[in-house]
Write an enzyme that holds these catalytic residues in place. Sequence first.
Site, PDB file in Angstrom:
ATOM      1  N   ARG A  11       1.998   3.644  -3.563  1.00 47.36           N
ATOM      2  CA  ARG A  11       2.558   3.599  -2.210  1.00 47.36           C
ATOM      3  C   ARG A  11       3.540   2.453  -2.056  1.00 47.36           C
ATOM      4  O   ARG A  11       4.412   2.474  -1.210  1.00 47.36           O
ATOM      5  CB  ARG A  11       1.423   3.420  -1.185  1.00 47.36           C
ATOM      6  CG  ARG A  11       0.550   4.634  -1.004  1.00 47.36           C
ATOM      7  CD  ARG A  11      -0.443   4.415   0.098  1.00 47.36           C
ATOM      8  NE  ARG A  11       0.223   3.871   1.270  1.00 47.36           N
ATOM      9  CZ  ARG A  11      -0.418   3.286   2.275  1.00 47.36           C
ATOM     10  NH1 ARG A  11      -1.730   3.167   2.224  1.00 47.36           N
ATOM     11  NH2 ARG A  11       0.233   2.824   3.306  1.00 47.36           N
ATOM     12  N   ARG A  27      -6.548  -0.323  12.641  1.00 51.51           N
ATOM     13  CA  ARG A  27      -5.115  -0.603  12.799  1.00 51.51           C
ATOM     14  C   ARG A  27      -4.685  -0.115  14.188  1.00 51.51           C
ATOM     15  O   ARG A  27      -4.004   0.880  14.315  1.00 51.51           O
ATOM     16  CB  ARG A  27      -4.309   0.090  11.701  1.00 51.51           C
ATOM     17  CG  ARG A  27      -4.740  -0.277  10.291  1.00 51.51           C
ATOM     18  CD  ARG A  27      -4.400  -1.707   9.890  1.00 51.51           C
ATOM     19  NE  ARG A  27      -2.983  -1.942   9.733  1.00 51.51           N
ATOM     20  CZ  ARG A  27      -2.312  -1.706   8.593  1.00 51.51           C
ATOM     21  NH1 ARG A  27      -2.941  -1.167   7.589  1.00 51.51           N
ATOM     22  NH2 ARG A  27      -1.024  -1.962   8.508  1.00 51.51           N
ATOM     23  N   LYS A  56       9.613  -2.202   0.923  1.00 48.12           N
ATOM     24  CA  LYS A  56       8.949  -1.052   1.572  1.00 48.12           C
ATOM     25  C   LYS A  56       8.843  -1.309   3.066  1.00 48.12           C
ATOM     26  O   LYS A  56       9.173  -0.443   3.882  1.00 48.12           O
ATOM     27  CB  LYS A  56       7.542  -0.888   0.978  1.00 48.12           C
ATOM     28  CG  LYS A  56       6.631   0.023   1.763  1.00 48.12           C
ATOM     29  CD  LYS A  56       5.281   0.219   1.124  1.00 48.12           C
ATOM     30  CE  LYS A  56       4.268  -0.781   1.549  1.00 48.12           C
ATOM     31  NZ  LYS A  56       3.691  -0.609   2.881  1.00 48.12           N
ATOM     32  N   ASN A  57       8.415  -2.529   3.438  1.00 49.24           N
ATOM     33  CA  ASN A  57       8.120  -2.801   4.851  1.00 49.24           C
ATOM     34  C   ASN A  57       9.366  -3.080   5.689  1.00 49.24           C
ATOM     35  O   ASN A  57       9.272  -3.240   6.898  1.00 49.24           O
ATOM     36  CB  ASN A  57       7.111  -3.958   4.968  1.00 49.24           C
ATOM     37  CG  ASN A  57       5.752  -3.516   4.439  1.00 49.24           C
ATOM     38  OD1 ASN A  57       5.524  -2.338   4.186  1.00 49.24           O
ATOM     39  ND2 ASN A  57       4.861  -4.472   4.239  1.00 49.24           N
ATOM     40  N   CYS A 109      -8.029   1.666   7.959  1.00 46.25           N
ATOM     41  CA  CYS A 109      -7.942   1.747   6.497  1.00 46.25           C
ATOM     42  C   CYS A 109      -8.820   0.639   5.928  1.00 46.25           C
ATOM     43  O   CYS A 109      -9.528  -0.049   6.656  1.00 46.25           O
ATOM     44  CB  CYS A 109      -6.502   1.629   6.035  1.00 46.25           C
ATOM     45  SG  CYS A 109      -5.880  -0.023   6.208  1.00 46.25           S
ATOM     46  N   ASP A 124      -0.107 -10.028   2.805  1.00 43.79           N
ATOM     47  CA  ASP A 124       0.111  -9.000   1.783  1.00 43.79           C
ATOM     48  C   ASP A 124       0.101  -9.566   0.371  1.00 43.79           C
ATOM     49  O   ASP A 124       0.052  -8.818  -0.591  1.00 43.79           O
ATOM     50  CB  ASP A 124       1.455  -8.291   2.010  1.00 43.79           C
ATOM     51  CG  ASP A 124       1.378  -7.374   3.197  1.00 43.79           C
ATOM     52  OD1 ASP A 124       2.419  -6.867   3.624  1.00 43.79           O
ATOM     53  OD2 ASP A 124       0.256  -7.190   3.701  1.00 43.79           O
TER      54      ASP A 124
HETATM   55  C1  EPZ Z   1       2.842  -4.634   8.761  1.00 46.75           C
HETATM   56  O1  EPZ Z   1       1.732  -3.899   9.261  1.00 46.75           O
HETATM   57  C2  EPZ Z   1       2.932  -4.283   7.284  1.00 46.75           C
HETATM   58  N1  EPZ Z   1       3.187  -2.843   7.153  1.00 46.75           N
HETATM   59  C3  EPZ Z   1       1.644  -4.677   6.576  1.00 46.75           C
HETATM   60  O2  EPZ Z   1       1.813  -4.406   5.194  1.00 46.75           O
HETATM   61  C4  EPZ Z   1       1.439  -6.184   6.755  1.00 46.75           C
HETATM   62  O3  EPZ Z   1       0.207  -6.544   6.174  1.00 46.75           O
HETATM   63  C5  EPZ Z   1       1.422  -6.519   8.260  1.00 46.75           C
HETATM   64  O4  EPZ Z   1       2.642  -6.053   8.875  1.00 46.75           O
HETATM   65  C6  EPZ Z   1       1.297  -8.015   8.506  1.00 46.75           C
HETATM   66  O5  EPZ Z   1       2.362  -8.674   7.885  1.00 46.75           O
HETATM   67  C7  EPZ Z   1       4.446  -2.391   7.357  1.00 46.75           C
HETATM   68  O6  EPZ Z   1       5.354  -3.148   7.661  1.00 46.75           O
HETATM   69  C8  EPZ Z   1       4.659  -0.916   7.177  1.00 46.75           C
HETATM   70  P1  EPZ Z   1       0.715  -6.062  12.494  1.00 46.75           P
HETATM   71  P2  EPZ Z   1       1.472  -3.841  10.870  1.00 46.75           P
HETATM   72  O7  EPZ Z   1       1.029  -5.135  13.614  1.00 46.75           O
HETATM   73  O8  EPZ Z   1       2.765  -3.710  11.595  1.00 46.75           O
HETATM   74  C9  EPZ Z   1      -3.406  -6.291  14.790  1.00 46.75           C
HETATM   75  C10 EPZ Z   1       1.286  -3.563   3.090  1.00 46.75           C
HETATM   76  O9  EPZ Z   1       0.439  -3.960   2.303  1.00 46.75           O
HETATM   77  N2  EPZ Z   1      -2.738  -5.429  15.786  1.00 46.75           N
HETATM   78  O10 EPZ Z   1       1.479  -7.342  12.375  1.00 46.75           O
HETATM   79  O11 EPZ Z   1       0.415  -2.839  11.105  1.00 46.75           O
HETATM   80  C11 EPZ Z   1      -3.668  -5.539  13.490  1.00 46.75           C
HETATM   81  O12 EPZ Z   1      -4.882  -4.812  13.568  1.00 46.75           O
HETATM   82  C12 EPZ Z   1       0.958  -3.433   4.574  1.00 46.75           C
HETATM   83  O13 EPZ Z   1       2.482  -3.281   2.794  1.00 46.75           O
HETATM   84  C13 EPZ Z   1      -3.395  -5.143  16.971  1.00 46.75           C
HETATM   85  O14 EPZ Z   1      -4.533  -5.576  17.197  1.00 46.75           O
HETATM   86  O15 EPZ Z   1       0.880  -5.301  11.095  1.00 46.75           O
HETATM   87  C14 EPZ Z   1      -3.740  -6.636  12.478  1.00 46.75           C
HETATM   88  O16 EPZ Z   1      -5.036  -7.218  12.488  1.00 46.75           O
HETATM   89  C15 EPZ Z   1      -0.511  -3.645   4.817  1.00 46.75           C
HETATM   90  N3  EPZ Z   1      -2.783  -4.347  17.895  1.00 46.75           N
HETATM   91  C16 EPZ Z   1      -2.722  -7.656  13.003  1.00 46.75           C
HETATM   92  O17 EPZ Z   1      -2.522  -7.355  14.393  1.00 46.75           O
HETATM   93  C17 EPZ Z   1      -1.524  -3.829  17.706  1.00 46.75           C
HETATM   94  O18 EPZ Z   1      -1.002  -3.130  18.584  1.00 46.75           O
HETATM   95  C18 EPZ Z   1      -1.388  -7.607  12.278  1.00 46.75           C
HETATM   96  O19 EPZ Z   1      -0.859  -6.325  12.489  1.00 46.75           O
HETATM   97  C19 EPZ Z   1      -0.877  -4.132  16.486  1.00 46.75           C
HETATM   98  C20 EPZ Z   1      -1.485  -4.935  15.547  1.00 46.75           C
END
Ligand code: EPZ
Length: 413
Positions: free
Chosen positions: A394, A119, A19-20, A114, A304
């Site tokens: 999802r 996020r 998915k990701n 969420c 995850d």
């Molecule tokens: C991706 O989310 C995945 N989703 C998530 O999977 C996964 O948990 C996550 O990466 C970490 O591996 C998809 O790929 C669609 P991040 P993403 O940006 O891109 C903070 C699932 O269960 N952050 O690496 O949103 C954020 O709040 C989902 O399939 C900022 O602060 O993850 C978080 O605490 C859940 N500012 C951390 O970084 C930003 O601009 C990691 O977020 C971006 C992120």
Amino acid sequence: MKINGGIPLKGTVKTQGAKNAALPVMAVCLLLRGETLTLDNVPDLYDINTMIELLRALGVEVQVNDSRAVFNVPDELKWEAPESLVRKMRASSLVLGPLLANFGRVSLPLPGGCSIGSRPIDLHLKGLKQMGAEIDIQDGVVHASIKGRLRGRRIYLDFPSVGATENLMMAASLAQGETIIENIAREPEIDNLAATLRCIGVPVELEGTGGVRIQGIHRGHSGRERVIPDRIEACTYILAGVMTNGHIRVEDVVPSHIDAILAKLEEAGAKFSVRRNVIEIFPSKKKLHPVSIKTMPYPGFPTDSQPQMAAALSLSRGVSTIEESVFQARFLYAQELNRMGADIQISRDVAVMVEKLHGAGVKATDLRAGAALIIAGLAAEGETRVDDMVHVWRGYEAIDQKLRALGAQVELV
Ligand code: EPZ
């Protein structure tokens, strides 16, 4: 979903496309004009269908048959993402970079928080600003624009954010000149995105130092790429096999993508073999040993798979600890697991105590929490009912059918 637990799983399960990985590589089509992107091994999931609806709303013609998706992109696209679709899925933010790079403007409602924390997309916006974009946020809508083309440059990511890495790699693909992004996310999904950008003609070099170098091009051409197997779904079934003391084969897995999980399972005493792209789980007389886990960006232990691992460790013989370092609050599932007899205390990190699990009525609070509760129900004595399955659909294609094929007694009610 109603589950009669306590039955050791047996048989073979094949993973879906990730998915990701599918979500960002589908957004690559927004970098094209009058060309076609073809993707194989696309999973059939709510979130994938939401992304398809969003791309259609932007003007892309999408055809899906079986797991092949074809994206025909016209010369002009809309640049406003409909709120109704964006609110359904945070990954909608992945249209920001490509739309801005290709059409010079985009308006996108800010993704909501969420159940696993807020996020924000501040790192995405900071990088786009550094490439010359005008960013204005009004009433929760991001308005981004650029006169002419984005400008390639060196960008340092404060945190190896997966989404920010993906958005900026796509933005850099049509920027003027070379972009180097340092401290990028190293998840396998990033390699899949790099391969998809190359297939439409973008020179992308991933560097071992955690950086990527991208030469901006004027116009991408049609291309075709394959979505990698879903490493998180694979871990869910592997843990289901371990927790039910079953004998299963999980096929179409890239073992190196799940090194951290396999290492922890070995440390906990689980019995399994790794052959090319198959993980085989064997019954084991002994309970799992306790282990300590800290979630980290790849190649660390994946956040995850953290709820699913907590479910498995609820059956271990001692006190395990889990520290979640990626998201602010990813322990909502713990209170649900405790209704099933687990004894999980949340302090700065999570201590998972030994217990036998018994069936209970529980709620899925997010997609991975739902998966954790399902595999706990498979291992628990008696009947478990998991409500709010909408979260699970999802990210888990046909999970009821796949579990029944493994001998589990599950039904949707
Ligand atoms: C991706 O989310 C995945 N989703 C998530 O999977 C996964 O948990 C996550 O990466 C970490 O591996 C998809 O790929 C669609 P991040 P993403 O940006 O891109 C903070 C699932 O269960 N952050 O690496 O949103 C954020 O709040 C989902 O399939 C900022 O602060 O993850 C978080 O605490 C859940 N500012 C951390 O970084 C930003 O601009 C990691 O977020 C971006 C992120």
